[in-house]
Each structure stands twice: as C-alpha cells, then as structure tokens.
Design a protein around this motif. Sequence first.
Motif, mmCIF file in Angstrom:
data_model
loop_
_atom_site.group_PDB
_atom_site.id
_atom_site.type_symbol
_atom_site.label_atom_id
_atom_site.label_comp_id
_atom_site.label_asym_id
_atom_site.label_seq_id
_atom_site.Cartn_x
_atom_site.Cartn_y
_atom_site.Cartn_z
ATOM 1 N N UNK A 66 0.784 -1.219 0.000
ATOM 2 C CA UNK A 66 0.000 0.000 0.000
ATOM 3 C C UNK A 66 0.819 1.274 0.000
ATOM 4 N N UNK A 67 2.119 1.182 0.297
ATOM 5 C CA UNK A 67 2.978 2.375 0.298
ATOM 6 C C UNK A 67 4.012 2.343 -0.816
ATOM 7 N N UNK A 68 4.564 1.162 -1.070
ATOM 8 C CA UNK A 68 5.624 1.022 -2.071
ATOM 9 C C UNK A 68 5.072 0.285 -3.294
ATOM 10 N N UNK A 69 5.591 0.658 -4.450
ATOM 11 C CA UNK A 69 5.188 0.006 -5.691
ATOM 12 C C UNK A 69 6.434 -0.349 -6.499
ATOM 13 N N UNK A 70 6.561 -1.614 -6.851
ATOM 14 C CA UNK A 70 7.679 -2.059 -7.680
ATOM 15 C C UNK A 70 7.192 -2.177 -9.120
ATOM 16 N N UNK A 71 8.043 -1.778 -10.047
ATOM 17 C CA UNK A 71 7.713 -1.876 -11.464
ATOM 18 C C UNK A 71 9.000 -2.064 -12.251
ATOM 19 N N UNK A 72 8.850 -2.309 -13.539
ATOM 20 C CA UNK A 72 10.046 -2.500 -14.349
ATOM 21 C C UNK A 72 9.774 -2.071 -15.780
ATOM 22 N N UNK A 73 10.846 -1.719 -16.452
ATOM 23 C CA UNK A 73 10.807 -1.405 -17.871
ATOM 24 C C UNK A 73 11.939 -2.204 -18.508
ATOM 25 N N UNK A 74 11.597 -3.337 -19.087
ATOM 26 C CA UNK A 74 12.648 -4.204 -19.625
ATOM 27 C C UNK A 74 13.381 -3.565 -20.797
ATOM 28 N N UNK A 75 12.679 -2.727 -21.556
ATOM 29 C CA UNK A 75 13.348 -2.049 -22.675
ATOM 30 C C UNK A 75 14.432 -1.112 -22.168
ATOM 31 N N UNK A 76 14.194 -0.490 -21.018
ATOM 32 C CA UNK A 76 15.186 0.404 -20.428
ATOM 33 C C UNK A 76 16.098 -0.328 -19.454
ATOM 34 N N UNK A 77 15.859 -1.621 -19.278
ATOM 35 C CA UNK A 77 16.685 -2.448 -18.395
ATOM 36 C C UNK A 77 16.745 -1.850 -16.992
ATOM 37 N N UNK A 78 15.599 -1.419 -16.511
ATOM 38 C CA UNK A 78 15.534 -0.731 -15.226
ATOM 39 C C UNK A 78 14.349 -1.237 -14.414
ATOM 40 N N UNK A 79 14.582 -1.391 -13.133
ATOM 41 C CA UNK A 79 13.536 -1.722 -12.176
ATOM 42 C C UNK A 79 13.373 -0.526 -11.238
ATOM 43 N N UNK A 80 12.139 -0.262 -10.846
ATOM 44 C CA UNK A 80 11.854 0.913 -10.032
ATOM 45 C C UNK A 80 11.209 0.503 -8.713
ATOM 46 N N UNK A 81 11.383 1.373 -7.725
ATOM 47 C CA UNK A 81 10.659 1.234 -6.468
ATOM 48 C C UNK A 81 10.114 2.606 -6.113
ATOM 49 N N UNK A 82 8.821 2.783 -6.284
ATOM 50 C CA UNK A 82 8.151 4.015 -5.894
ATOM 51 C C UNK A 82 7.796 3.908 -4.423
ATOM 52 N N UNK A 83 8.296 4.841 -3.636
ATOM 53 C CA UNK A 83 8.075 4.816 -2.197
ATOM 54 C C UNK A 83 7.272 6.042 -1.799
#
Length: 122
Positions: A66-83
């Motif tokens: 409910x607070x953090x969101x994980x996502x990824x963009x394989x084309x950009x070869x990047x994983x994100x953590x929205x906090x």
Amino acid sequence: QVQLGESGGGLVQAGGSLRLSCATSGDSLSDYTMGWFRQAPGKEREFVAAISWSASRTVYADSFKGRFIISRDNAKKTVYLQMNSLKPEDTAVYYCTIGRIAGLSFESRGTWGQGTQVTVSS
C-alpha cells in the motif's frame, strides 16, 4: 553476467515520496526476476518487494503493502521502487538484486548493486 546500479535515494521529509531506480547492464533484464531489499543501521537486510520478469507477478513484504510500488521497464533495463508516505523508520540503504520469488518472499541469487541511501527526516 549482469551488473546492477541503484540510484534515486536522498533526503526526504516524512510523508514524502522517492522513486528508486535499479539500472542493469550486461544480460537482458527480461531474463530476471528482480527484488528490492533494504538495510538500516544495526539491522539485518530485509526484503521489500519483488517483480517477476514479465511483471505479471509482484510480491511485497507486509510492511510495505500500500505504500511502495515495484515496477520494471525491460526495454530500459531498469527496475523501479516508488516509495510513498515515507516514515523515518524507512531510513536505510536500499539494494536491488536478482533472484526468484519464493512463496510470499524472495531469494537472492547473490548479485547485488552498491545500494542507495534513503534518509527520511521527521
């Protein structure tokens, strides 16, 4: 072999937000399930969130749902953590890693980035 590099950490006030990035180099990111961990001073490294290679499955430790969101963009070869709604107790070094989702948690294969410091002031 893949190399990992985290960025996006910094100093933020309680209630604020940050987005961490984990950039990868080497092999294709789409081959890997990725996870985020954190380690606060004097504490053990703890699991935060993980995402499957296709992003079809995400897993969160209860403390972050409910607070953090994980996502990824394989084309950009990047994983994100929205906090979001950050708290002083979220202060830690945040790491990304490669591994596999195991039930409701994540097992690292042992490849880690250098980490990025997140400091939340009260």
